[in-house]
Motif scaffolding. Sequence first.
Motif, PDB file in Angstrom:
ATOM      1  N   ASN A 182      -0.051  21.549  -8.390  1.00 47.05           N
ATOM      2  CA  ASN A 182       0.690  21.828  -7.157  1.00 47.05           C
ATOM      3  C   ASN A 182       1.916  20.939  -7.070  1.00 47.05           C
ATOM      4  OD1 ASN A 182      -1.352  23.555  -5.440  1.00 47.05           O
ATOM      5  ND2 ASN A 182      -2.530  21.940  -6.427  1.00 47.05           N
ATOM      6  N   GLU A 183       2.898  21.390  -6.322  1.00 43.60           N
ATOM      7  CA  GLU A 183       4.058  20.564  -6.020  1.00 43.60           C
ATOM      8  C   GLU A 183       4.331  20.664  -4.522  1.00 43.60           C
ATOM      9  OE1 GLU A 183       8.781  20.542  -6.832  1.00 43.60           O
ATOM     10  OE2 GLU A 183       7.513  20.602  -8.629  1.00 43.60           O
ATOM     11  N   GLU A 184       4.476  19.510  -3.878  1.00 46.16           N
ATOM     12  CA  GLU A 184       4.696  19.456  -2.437  1.00 46.16           C
ATOM     13  C   GLU A 184       5.779  18.446  -2.103  1.00 46.16           C
ATOM     14  OE1 GLU A 184       3.254  21.342  -0.120  1.00 46.16           O
ATOM     15  OE2 GLU A 184       1.776  22.283  -1.453  1.00 46.16           O
ATOM     16  N   LYS A 185       6.470  18.700  -1.024  1.00 45.28           N
ATOM     17  CA  LYS A 185       7.401  17.725  -0.454  1.00 45.28           C
ATOM     18  C   LYS A 185       6.587  16.815   0.456  1.00 45.28           C
ATOM     19  CE  LYS A 185      11.464  17.549   2.489  1.00 45.28           C
ATOM     20  NZ  LYS A 185      12.426  18.348   3.246  1.00 45.28           N
ATOM     21  N   ASN A 229      11.557  12.974   1.593  1.00 41.02           N
ATOM     22  CA  ASN A 229      11.933  13.923   0.538  1.00 41.02           C
ATOM     23  C   ASN A 229      11.395  13.550  -0.838  1.00 41.02           C
ATOM     24  OD1 ASN A 229      13.392  15.613   2.316  1.00 41.02           O
ATOM     25  ND2 ASN A 229      15.064  14.130   2.271  1.00 41.02           N
ATOM     26  N   VAL A 230      10.185  13.017  -0.870  1.00 44.59           N
ATOM     27  CA  VAL A 230       9.505  12.741  -2.132  1.00 44.59           C
ATOM     28  C   VAL A 230       8.908  14.064  -2.622  1.00 44.59           C
ATOM     29  CG1 VAL A 230       7.536  11.533  -3.154  1.00 44.59           C
ATOM     30  CG2 VAL A 230       8.995  10.359  -1.508  1.00 44.59           C
ATOM     31  N   ARG A 231       9.044  14.336  -3.900  1.00 45.41           N
ATOM     32  CA  ARG A 231       8.430  15.512  -4.509  1.00 45.41           C
ATOM     33  C   ARG A 231       7.233  15.043  -5.321  1.00 45.41           C
ATOM     34  NH1 ARG A 231       8.881  20.233  -2.474  1.00 45.41           N
ATOM     35  NH2 ARG A 231      10.868  21.263  -2.661  1.00 45.41           N
ATOM     36  N   SER A 232       6.045  15.472  -4.924  1.00 52.25           N
ATOM     37  CA  SER A 232       4.826  15.090  -5.629  1.00 52.25           C
ATOM     38  C   SER A 232       4.271  16.286  -6.386  1.00 52.25           C
ATOM     39  CB  SER A 232       3.771  14.589  -4.647  1.00 52.25           C
ATOM     40  OG  SER A 232       4.206  13.410  -4.013  1.00 52.25           O
ATOM     41  N   THR A 233       3.944  16.085  -7.640  1.00 53.44           N
ATOM     42  CA  THR A 233       3.278  17.089  -8.466  1.00 53.44           C
ATOM     43  C   THR A 233       1.901  16.534  -8.784  1.00 53.44           C
ATOM     44  OG1 THR A 233       5.407  17.741  -9.422  1.00 53.44           O
ATOM     45  CG2 THR A 233       3.416  18.443 -10.584  1.00 53.44           C
ATOM     46  N   PHE A 234       0.871  17.310  -8.480  1.00 51.40           N
ATOM     47  CA  PHE A 234      -0.487  16.787  -8.599  1.00 51.40           C
ATOM     48  C   PHE A 234      -1.475  17.905  -8.932  1.00 51.40           C
ATOM     49  CE2 PHE A 234       0.524  17.931  -4.285  1.00 51.40           C
ATOM     50  CZ  PHE A 234      -0.581  18.638  -3.837  1.00 51.40           C
ATOM     51  N   ALA A 235      -2.571  17.492  -9.539  1.00 46.13           N
ATOM     52  CA  ALA A 235      -3.665  18.427  -9.824  1.00 46.13           C
ATOM     53  C   ALA A 235      -4.595  18.459  -8.623  1.00 46.13           C
ATOM     54  CB  ALA A 235      -4.422  17.976 -11.072  1.00 46.13           C
ATOM     55  N   TRP A 236      -4.975  19.650  -8.195  1.00 47.86           N
ATOM     56  CA  TRP A 236      -5.915  19.789  -7.085  1.00 47.86           C
ATOM     57  C   TRP A 236      -6.724  21.055  -7.276  1.00 47.86           C
ATOM     58  CZ3 TRP A 236      -8.182  16.861  -3.792  1.00 47.86           C
ATOM     59  CH2 TRP A 236      -8.851  17.379  -2.693  1.00 47.86           C
ATOM     60  N   ILE A 283       0.858  -1.177   0.000  1.00 46.66           N
ATOM     61  CA  ILE A 283       0.000   0.000   0.000  1.00 46.66           C
ATOM     62  C   ILE A 283       0.899   1.233   0.000  1.00 46.66           C
ATOM     63  CG2 ILE A 283      -1.740   1.334   1.264  1.00 46.66           C
ATOM     64  CD1 ILE A 283      -2.650  -1.347   2.528  1.00 46.66           C
ATOM     65  N   TYR A 284       0.650   2.134  -0.944  1.00 44.15           N
ATOM     66  CA  TYR A 284       1.356   3.417  -0.975  1.00 44.15           C
ATOM     67  C   TYR A 284       0.475   4.463  -0.313  1.00 44.15           C
ATOM     68  CZ  TYR A 284       4.901   2.001  -4.447  1.00 44.15           C
ATOM     69  OH  TYR A 284       5.941   1.417  -5.111  1.00 44.15           O
ATOM     70  N   CYS A 285       1.095   5.269   0.523  1.00 41.41           N
ATOM     71  CA  CYS A 285       0.396   6.377   1.156  1.00 41.41           C
ATOM     72  C   CYS A 285       1.391   7.518   1.332  1.00 41.41           C
ATOM     73  CB  CYS A 285      -0.164   5.951   2.516  1.00 41.41           C
ATOM     74  SG  CYS A 285      -0.928   7.314   3.437  1.00 41.41           S
ATOM     75  N   THR A 286       1.074   8.685   0.795  1.00 38.92           N
ATOM     76  CA  THR A 286       1.926   9.853   1.018  1.00 38.92           C
ATOM     77  C   THR A 286       1.351  10.669   2.166  1.00 38.92           C
ATOM     78  OG1 THR A 286       0.730  11.009  -0.738  1.00 38.92           O
ATOM     79  CG2 THR A 286       2.871  10.055  -1.305  1.00 38.92           C
ATOM     80  N   VAL A 287       2.261  11.229   2.962  1.00 41.54           N
ATOM     81  CA  VAL A 287       1.880  12.065   4.098  1.00 41.54           C
ATOM     82  C   VAL A 287       2.714  13.346   4.071  1.00 41.54           C
ATOM     83  CG1 VAL A 287       1.116  10.140   5.538  1.00 41.54           C
ATOM     84  CG2 VAL A 287       3.483  10.880   5.656  1.00 41.54           C
TER      85      VAL A 287
END
Length: 105
Positions: free
Chosen positions: A49-52, A37-44, A6-10
């Motif tokens: 958006n881009e978040e650490k 230190n994962v960089r996520s780029t996502f539509a919201w 299971i993948y879960c980002t926090v």
Amino acid sequence: MDIIVIYCTVPDIKLAKEITKIIMKHKLAACVSRIENVRSTFAWEGEVNEEKEILLMIKTRRSNYGKIKLLIEELHSYAVPEVIALPIVDCSEDYLKWLVRETET
């Protein structure tokens, strides 16, 4: 035996540790790996958006997915937390035995 990851980002280490602690305490997973230190780029809401973030990789039985999903949804600070289950197509017999043993309740 059906096993999954299971993948879960926090958003932060505090939440990562809290989710991990509860999962492990209740033997819902054999292992939770934390990748920082994962960089996520996502539509919201119409914007990109881009978040650490921190990625949790939760190794468990498929039968535990529902409990883990509910736990994450209860604790998570995001309106729509990522809870994605991926099947394990193959793994070593020893790893499978260990995972099954560690998730017996």
